[in-house]
Design a protein around this motif. Structure first.
Motif, PDB file in Angstrom:
ATOM      1  N   PRO A 321      23.018  -5.152  -9.173  1.00  0.00           N
ATOM      2  CA  PRO A 321      23.561  -5.700  -8.626  1.00  0.00           C
ATOM      3  C   PRO A 321      23.220  -4.358  -7.328  1.00  0.00           C
ATOM      4  N   HIS A 322      23.405  -5.260  -6.911  1.00  0.00           N
ATOM      5  CA  HIS A 322      23.996  -4.157  -4.617  1.00  0.00           C
ATOM      6  C   HIS A 322      24.123  -4.851  -4.277  1.00  0.00           C
ATOM      7  N   ILE A 323      24.569  -4.322  -2.887  1.00  0.00           N
ATOM      8  CA  ILE A 323      24.958  -3.990  -1.523  1.00  0.00           C
ATOM      9  C   ILE A 323      24.269  -3.835  -0.714  1.00  0.00           C
ATOM     10  N   PRO A 324      24.303  -4.867   0.361  1.00  0.00           N
ATOM     11  CA  PRO A 324      23.645  -4.478   1.919  1.00  0.00           C
ATOM     12  C   PRO A 324      24.837  -3.031   2.686  1.00  0.00           C
ATOM     13  N   VAL A 325      24.329  -2.225   3.352  1.00  0.00           N
ATOM     14  CA  VAL A 325      24.875  -1.107   3.344  1.00  0.00           C
ATOM     15  C   VAL A 325      26.157  -1.529   4.621  1.00  0.00           C
ATOM     16  N   ASP A 326      25.908  -2.464   5.402  1.00  0.00           N
ATOM     17  CA  ASP A 326      26.530  -3.271   6.507  1.00  0.00           C
ATOM     18  C   ASP A 326      27.449  -4.027   6.131  1.00  0.00           C
ATOM     19  N   LYS A 327      27.733  -4.271   4.561  1.00  0.00           N
ATOM     20  CA  LYS A 327      28.686  -5.488   3.965  1.00  0.00           C
ATOM     21  C   LYS A 327      29.951  -4.883   3.202  1.00  0.00           C
ATOM     22  N   VAL A 328      29.414  -3.196   3.062  1.00  0.00           N
ATOM     23  CA  VAL A 328      30.379  -2.314   2.009  1.00  0.00           C
ATOM     24  C   VAL A 328      31.570  -2.344   2.379  1.00  0.00           C
ATOM     25  N   GLY A 329      33.088  -2.354   1.949  1.00  0.00           N
ATOM     26  CA  GLY A 329      33.733  -2.434   2.218  1.00  0.00           C
ATOM     27  C   GLY A 329      34.636  -1.416   1.692  1.00  0.00           C
ATOM     28  N   GLN A 330      36.023  -1.827   1.268  1.00  0.00           N
ATOM     29  CA  GLN A 330      36.313  -0.635   0.026  1.00  0.00           C
ATOM     30  C   GLN A 330      35.910  -0.233  -1.168  1.00  0.00           C
ATOM     31  N   LEU A 331      35.076   1.488  -1.403  1.00  0.00           N
ATOM     32  CA  LEU A 331      34.491   1.416  -2.765  1.00  0.00           C
ATOM     33  C   LEU A 331      35.629   1.071  -3.963  1.00  0.00           C
ATOM     34  N   ASP A 332      35.957   0.039  -4.967  1.00  0.00           N
ATOM     35  CA  ASP A 332      36.473  -0.582  -5.816  1.00  0.00           C
ATOM     36  C   ASP A 332      35.805  -0.155  -6.649  1.00  0.00           C
ATOM     37  N   VAL A 333      35.451   0.275  -7.782  1.00  0.00           N
ATOM     38  CA  VAL A 333      34.789   0.920  -9.094  1.00  0.00           C
ATOM     39  C   VAL A 333      35.176  -0.388  -9.376  1.00  0.00           C
ATOM     40  N   HIS A 334      36.104  -0.617 -10.253  1.00  0.00           N
ATOM     41  CA  HIS A 334      36.738  -1.192 -11.259  1.00  0.00           C
ATOM     42  C   HIS A 334      36.328  -3.159 -10.536  1.00  0.00           C
ATOM     43  N   GLU A 335      36.561  -3.171  -9.259  1.00  0.00           N
ATOM     44  CA  GLU A 335      36.083  -4.665  -8.784  1.00  0.00           C
ATOM     45  C   GLU A 335      34.707  -4.352  -8.714  1.00  0.00           C
ATOM     46  N   LEU A 336      33.910  -3.541  -8.212  1.00  0.00           N
ATOM     47  CA  LEU A 336      31.907  -4.308  -8.427  1.00  0.00           C
ATOM     48  C   LEU A 336      31.352  -3.783  -9.337  1.00  0.00           C
ATOM     49  N   VAL A 337      32.447  -3.593 -10.782  1.00  0.00           N
ATOM     50  CA  VAL A 337      31.297  -2.639 -12.102  1.00  0.00           C
ATOM     51  C   VAL A 337      31.469  -4.109 -12.969  1.00  0.00           C
ATOM     52  N   GLN A 338      33.170  -5.249 -12.332  1.00  0.00           N
ATOM     53  CA  GLN A 338      33.057  -6.681 -12.458  1.00  0.00           C
ATOM     54  C   GLN A 338      32.347  -7.471 -12.264  1.00  0.00           C
ATOM     55  N   ALA A 339      32.163  -6.938 -10.856  1.00  0.00           N
ATOM     56  CA  ALA A 339      30.476  -8.055 -10.003  1.00  0.00           C
ATOM     57  C   ALA A 339      29.747  -8.112 -10.521  1.00  0.00           C
ATOM     58  N   GLY A 340      28.606  -7.302 -10.831  1.00  0.00           N
ATOM     59  CA  GLY A 340      28.166  -7.210 -11.349  1.00  0.00           C
ATOM     60  C   GLY A 340      27.090  -8.067 -12.081  1.00  0.00           C
ATOM     61  N   ASN A 341      26.325  -8.976 -11.718  1.00  0.00           N
ATOM     62  CA  ASN A 341      25.701  -9.647 -12.632  1.00  0.00           C
ATOM     63  C   ASN A 341      24.162  -8.839 -13.017  1.00  0.00           C
ATOM     64  N   TYR A 342      25.016  -8.557 -14.525  1.00  0.00           N
ATOM     65  CA  TYR A 342      23.877  -7.807 -15.358  1.00  0.00           C
ATOM     66  C   TYR A 342      23.442  -8.617 -16.102  1.00  0.00           C
ATOM     67  N   ASP A 343      23.588  -9.768 -16.750  1.00  0.00           N
ATOM     68  CA  ASP A 343      23.049 -10.494 -17.548  1.00  0.00           C
ATOM     69  C   ASP A 343      21.725 -11.145 -16.763  1.00  0.00           C
ATOM     70  N   GLU A 344      21.879 -11.314 -15.231  1.00  0.00           N
ATOM     71  CA  GLU A 344      20.640 -11.710 -14.485  1.00  0.00           C
ATOM     72  C   GLU A 344      18.971 -10.621 -14.390  1.00  0.00           C
TER      73      GLU A 344
END
Length: 370
Positions: A321-344
Motif C-alpha cells: 500500500p502506497h500513496i504518491p507524495v503529491d496525493k497526500v492529504g491529511q495524515l489520518d492513520v486510522h483511515e490509512l491503515v484500513q484503506a491498505g490492500n494487504y490481501d493483495e
C-alpha cells in the motif's frame, strides 16, 4: 560454496562499543542498508564467506566461488561504480546481483547520464550473471536502455528475509487504539519529482510524530541522530534543531523539537533489535521503503508515501500500500491503515518469493528459501 559479499553491509559491527560515527560509516550512512545486505547474507547457503574489497583478484579467485552483490539504487547520476568494476573485472568469478535499482525523481524518467565506470560495472555483472536481479519494471527498462536484457524483476532481498513463503499482516480493528511508528526522509526530499510536496509531507510526518508522541525511526538523519546521542542541554542541539525546522518551514520551538527527538526518536544498528521493536506496533507510515518493509515482514501493516522512482517502483512490484507524495492529504492513520490492500500484498509476496528462489537457483547458488 564460498561467497564474497559486496555492496550493502551484512551484519552489525562486532564491537558494540565503537563510536556512532564509525558505525554510521560502516553501514553506508543509512541503517536501512542493513536490511538489504544482511537479508541476502541470511538467504544464501555457503561454507565460507568474505566481505569487502580487501582482496587482490588472485586472492579472490583462490578463496571464493562467486561474488554476491547486495545492491541498492546504484544506477544514479551521482554514483560512480568504477571501484566495483575495477575490482570485479580482473577476477574470473561469476556474480549474483540482487536488488539493483535505478534512481530518478519519477517513474518513467530516462536515466542515461551515469558515469562510464557505472556503465562498465553493469556490463560486467551482466556478463558474469545468468540473470541480474533488479528491483522492478522501471529498473528493467533502464537496463534495457543500456543494452542489458538478462534481468529478472525480483524486488529487494529484504522482502524475503523471514525465509517463509507466506506473510500474514495483522490488521487492527477499525476502532482500535493504534500504536503507530513513523519514519521519514526529510533530508532527501529534493530527490522527489515534486520537492515542495515532499517537503510538506515530511514536515507533516514530523508534526504527526511530535503532536501524537509517536516514535520516529531514524535511518540517515544524522543531525537528529546526534541530538539523540548528545548530553542534555547542549547548546548546539538547539542550533541544529533550528536549522532543521527552518529547512522544513516548520513553526515549532527548537527546544520542543530537541525534547521530541530525545524522547521519541529511535535508531537501530542491529536488525534483531529493530525487529523486536517494530513488531510491537499496530501500524507504520512514512516515506522510508525499508523502514516500512521491516514492519511488513514482522506482520505489521504499513503505508509507504512514495516520493521518487525507487520507492514507487518497489511498492508497485510488491503491491505494498502506497500513496504518491503529491496525493497526500491529511495524515489520518486510522483511515490509512484500513484503506491498505494487504490481501493483495500477501498474494504478491508469495509470487515474488517463488520468483526470488528461482532466481537464486538459476544463478547457481544454494539458498535457504523453502
Amino acid at each position: 560454496m564460498r561467497v564474497l559479499f559486496l555492496g550493502a553491509p551484512i551484519a552489525p559491527h562486532p564491537d558494540p562499543q565503537i563510536a556512532f560515527e564509525k558505525k554510521f560509516e560502516i553501514i553506508g550512512y543509512n541503517t536501512g542498508n542493513l536490511l538489504i545486505g544482511q537479508s541476502l547474507f541470511e538467504e544464501l547457503r555457503f561454507e565460507e564467506f568474505g566481505q569487502g574489497l580487501g582482496y587482490s583478484p588472485q586472492e579472490a579467485n583462490e578463496r571464493f566461488d562467486i561474488i554476491a552483490i547486495a545492491a541498492a539504487n546504484f544506477i544514479f547520476k551521482n554514483f560512480d561504480l568504477s571501484y566495483l568494476a575495477d575490482f570485479i573485472e580482473p577476477t574470473k568469478l561469476p556474480c549474483l546481483v540482487a536488488g539493483l535499482g535505478a534512481q530518478a525523481s519519477i517513474i518513467g524518467a530516462k536515466v542515461t547520464e551515469i558515469p562510464e565506470g557505472s556503465k562498465r560495472f553493469l556490463r560486467i555483472i551482466s556478463e558474469r550473471s545468468k540473470t541480474v536481479g533488479v528491483r522492478g519494471h522501471f529498473t528493467a527498462e533502464v537496463m534495457n536502455d543500456f543494452g542489458i536484457k538478462n534481468v529478472r524483476e525480483v524486488g529487494c532481498p529484504s522482502l524475503f528475509r523471514k525465509l517463509r513463503s507466506d506473510l500474514k499482516i495483522k490488521r487492527p480493528g477499525r476502532d482500535a487504539e493504534l500504536r503507530v511508528a513513523v519514519n521519514g526522509s526529510r533530508n532527501v526530499f529534493l530527490h522527489s519529482g515534486n520537492p515542495e510536496a515532499a517537503r510538506r509531507v515530511e514536515a507533516d510526518l514530523l508534526k504527526l510524530s511530535a503532536h501524537k508522541r509517536y516514535p520516529y525511526v531514524l535511518q540517515n538523519e544524522e543531525p537528529e541522530m546526534k541530538i539523540l546521542l548528545s548530553r542534555d542541554g547542549r547548546e548546539d542541539d538547539f542550533e541544529v534543531a533550528e536549522a532543521v525546522l527552518r529547512q522544513m518551514n516548520m513553526d515549532m520551538d527548537p527546544s520542543l523539537y530537541v525534547k521530541h527527538v530525545k524522547e521519541n526518536a529511535k535508531m537501530f544498528f542491529d536488525l534483531a533489535e529493530w525487529d523486536a521493536y517494530i513488531s510491537k506496533f499496530d501500524y507504520s507510515i512514512g516515506t522510508r521503503f525499508h523502514g516500512n518493509l521491516i514492519a511488513l515482514t514482522n506482520g505489521v501493516p504499513a503505508t509507504i508515501i512514495s516520493h521518487d522512482s525507487r520507492t514507487t517502483e518497489m511498492a508497485e512490484l510488491m503491491s505494498i500500500p502506497h500513496i504518491p507524495v503529491d496525493k497526500v492529504g491529511q495524515l489520518d492513520v486510522h483511515e490509512l491503515v484500513q484503506a491498505g490492500n494487504y490481501d493483495e500484498f500477501q498474494r504478491k509476496y508469495t509470487v515474488l518469493y517463488d520468483r526470488f528462489a528461482q532466481f537464486l537457483s538459476e544463478n547457481g547458488i544454494a539458498h535457504r528459501l523453502e
